[in-house]
Design a protein around this motif. Structure first.
Motif, short mmCIF file in Angstrom:
data_model
loop_
_atom_site.label_atom_id
_atom_site.label_comp_id
_atom_site.label_asym_id
_atom_site.label_seq_id
_atom_site.Cartn_x
_atom_site.Cartn_y
_atom_site.Cartn_z
N GLY A 187 -38.15 -11.74 -20.03
CA GLY A 187 -39.49 -11.92 -20.59
C GLY A 187 -39.59 -11.27 -21.96
N LEU A 188 -40.82 -11.19 -22.44
CA LEU A 188 -41.07 -10.59 -23.75
C LEU A 188 -41.32 -9.09 -23.61
CD1 LEU A 188 -43.52 -13.24 -25.29
CD2 LEU A 188 -41.06 -12.99 -25.73
N GLU A 189 -40.86 -8.33 -24.61
CA GLU A 189 -41.14 -6.90 -24.67
C GLU A 189 -41.05 -6.45 -26.13
OE1 GLU A 189 -38.13 -5.37 -22.00
OE2 GLU A 189 -36.99 -4.58 -23.70
N PRO A 190 -41.69 -5.34 -26.47
CA PRO A 190 -41.65 -4.85 -27.86
C PRO A 190 -40.24 -4.42 -28.25
CG PRO A 190 -43.44 -3.82 -26.62
CD PRO A 190 -42.57 -4.51 -25.62
N HIS A 211 -33.94 0.46 -32.90
CA HIS A 211 -32.55 0.09 -33.18
C HIS A 211 -32.28 -1.39 -32.92
CE1 HIS A 211 -32.57 1.20 -28.89
NE2 HIS A 211 -31.50 0.45 -28.74
N VAL A 212 -32.95 -1.98 -31.92
CA VAL A 212 -32.78 -3.41 -31.67
C VAL A 212 -33.48 -4.22 -32.76
CG1 VAL A 212 -33.33 -5.30 -30.09
CG2 VAL A 212 -32.46 -3.13 -29.19
N ALA A 213 -34.65 -3.77 -33.20
CA ALA A 213 -35.37 -4.46 -34.26
C ALA A 213 -34.54 -4.51 -35.54
CB ALA A 213 -36.70 -3.74 -34.53
N ALA A 214 -33.84 -3.43 -35.84
CA ALA A 214 -33.01 -3.41 -37.04
C ALA A 214 -31.90 -4.46 -36.96
CB ALA A 214 -32.40 -2.02 -37.22
N CYS A 215 -31.32 -4.62 -35.77
CA CYS A 215 -30.25 -5.62 -35.59
C CYS A 215 -30.80 -7.04 -35.69
CB CYS A 215 -29.58 -5.42 -34.25
SG CYS A 215 -28.64 -3.89 -34.08
N LEU A 216 -31.99 -7.26 -35.14
CA LEU A 216 -32.59 -8.60 -35.16
C LEU A 216 -33.33 -8.89 -36.46
CD1 LEU A 216 -33.97 -8.94 -31.51
CD2 LEU A 216 -31.95 -10.05 -32.50
N ARG A 217 -33.47 -7.86 -37.30
CA ARG A 217 -34.16 -7.98 -38.59
C ARG A 217 -35.62 -8.38 -38.41
NH1 ARG A 217 -29.11 -11.34 -41.22
NH2 ARG A 217 -27.60 -9.62 -41.15
N VAL A 218 -36.27 -7.65 -37.51
CA VAL A 218 -37.71 -7.78 -37.30
C VAL A 218 -38.31 -6.39 -37.35
CG1 VAL A 218 -37.48 -9.88 -35.90
CG2 VAL A 218 -37.51 -7.64 -34.77
N GLU A 219 -39.64 -6.31 -37.36
CA GLU A 219 -40.30 -5.02 -37.37
C GLU A 219 -40.29 -4.41 -35.97
OE1 GLU A 219 -41.55 -3.27 -39.93
OE2 GLU A 219 -40.68 -4.82 -41.24
N PRO A 220 -40.13 -3.09 -35.84
CA PRO A 220 -40.23 -2.44 -34.52
C PRO A 220 -41.58 -2.75 -33.88
CG PRO A 220 -39.35 -0.92 -36.15
CD PRO A 220 -39.81 -2.13 -36.92
N GLY A 221 -41.55 -3.02 -32.58
CA GLY A 221 -42.78 -3.34 -31.86
C GLY A 221 -43.08 -4.81 -31.76
N ARG A 237 -34.63 -13.06 -30.86
CA ARG A 237 -35.88 -13.20 -31.58
C ARG A 237 -36.73 -14.27 -30.92
NH1 ARG A 237 -34.89 -12.94 -38.04
NH2 ARG A 237 -36.65 -14.39 -37.88
N ALA A 238 -37.99 -13.93 -30.64
CA ALA A 238 -38.89 -14.86 -29.97
C ALA A 238 -39.23 -16.05 -30.86
CB ALA A 238 -40.16 -14.13 -29.54
N ASP A 239 -39.25 -15.84 -32.18
CA ASP A 239 -39.59 -16.96 -33.07
C ASP A 239 -38.48 -18.00 -33.10
OD1 ASP A 239 -37.90 -15.18 -34.35
OD2 ASP A 239 -38.68 -15.65 -36.35
N LEU A 240 -37.26 -17.62 -32.72
CA LEU A 240 -36.14 -18.56 -32.71
C LEU A 240 -35.85 -19.10 -31.31
CD1 LEU A 240 -33.61 -16.71 -35.08
CD2 LEU A 240 -35.21 -18.54 -35.67
N PHE A 241 -36.05 -18.26 -30.29
CA PHE A 241 -35.59 -18.64 -28.95
C PHE A 241 -36.67 -18.57 -27.86
CE2 PHE A 241 -31.97 -16.86 -31.32
CZ PHE A 241 -31.10 -17.94 -31.28
N GLY A 242 -37.90 -18.24 -28.23
CA GLY A 242 -38.96 -18.09 -27.23
C GLY A 242 -39.29 -19.35 -26.47
N ASP A 243 -39.05 -20.52 -27.07
CA ASP A 243 -39.36 -21.80 -26.42
C ASP A 243 -38.11 -22.52 -25.95
OD1 ASP A 243 -42.12 -21.50 -26.83
OD2 ASP A 243 -41.96 -22.29 -28.88
N THR A 244 -37.02 -21.80 -25.78
CA THR A 244 -35.78 -22.41 -25.31
C THR A 244 -35.45 -21.91 -23.91
OG1 THR A 244 -34.26 -20.69 -26.09
CG2 THR A 244 -34.99 -22.33 -27.70
#
Length: 236
Positions: A96-99, A103-113, A138-145
């Motif tokens: 599911g989704l979670e903030p 360290h994970v945000a840095a790898c995915l190149r998104v903002e923390p949270g 990243r939810a914007d790339l894979f949230g609907d897959t």
């Protein structure tokens, strides 16, 4: 051995003889399959007192960097453990989704949270929990897959990413030792004072798009980490 312990072992033995699996017995008793394994063996399953008390309950390997043939398999852990002659298993804990952590945000190149897709499972070897592995996307790339759907993605996450048009380009892998969180301590059934090793692997496509971050939390005294030199280089 106490009388209560003898009764528990007898009840578990009878349940096994009736055809129940360790997972079914664990579910009825509200404990993990690894704990049932300990209860079946009685006091001998505990480490002896004295200098030998640090002996691991089970020892598995986690190669660094990840071998390409293993990376492309159905499951990195299952492939590694089975090659080592261990009885391997995995169980999904959450999809599911979670903030995103920092360290994970840095790898995915998104903002923390920012909400990202998480796929979290626990791995066991010879009925002993050894790792918690979480795949982040990243939810914007894979949230609907189908990567965001419950249960395991078949035949593999790698094949699903390829089907979505992504080609693996390169990966960055980091290892750090630290004290466990309360969740990690409970899930891995760690003793007081035991540490974990966190392996963070970030994969990027040929277009440098972050397509997969794998965070593996390893029970430190149940792992050995063989490290191979990159081929093509002869310098020490």
């Amino acid at each position: 051995m106490t009388e209560a312990a003898k009764m528990r072992r007898q009840a578990i033995a009878e349940a096994r003889e009736s055809g129940m699996s360790l997972e079914e017995i664990a579910g009825r008793l509200g404990v993990s399959p690894g704990r049932i394994s300990q209860m079946r063996k009685g006091p001998t399953a505990r480490a002896p007192e004295g200098p030998a008390s640090s002996a691991p309950r089970v020892l598995v390997q986690r190669a660094l960097p990840t071998e390409p043939a293993v990376r492309g398999s159905k499951s990195l852990f299952l492939a590694e453990a089975e090659r080592q002659g261990l009885k391997a298993d995995r169980r999904m804990l959450y999809v599911g989704l979670e903030p995103a952590s920092e360290h994970v945000a840095a790898c995915l190149r998104v903002e923390p949270g920012v909400e990202i897709v998480a796929r979290r499972k626990v791995m066991s070897a010879n009925d002993v929990p050894v790792r918690i592995a979480t795949s982040y996307f990243r939810a914007d790339l894979f949230g609907d897959t189908r990567i965001a759907e419950p249960e395991f993605v078949k035949p593999s996450l790698q094949s699903a990413l390829t089907a979505l048009g992504y080609t693996f380009g390169h990966a960055e892998e980091n290892l750090a030792a630290r004290q466990p969180t309360a969740f990690e301590r409970e899930t891995l059934e760690l003793e007081p004072g035991e540490w974990v090793v966190q392996v963070l692997r970030a994969s990027y496509s040929t277009e440098d798009t972050p397509i997969h971050v794998l965070e593996t939390i390893c029970a430190a005294n149940r792992h050995i980490f063989p490290i191979g030199q990159v081929s093509g280089y002869d310098e020490f």
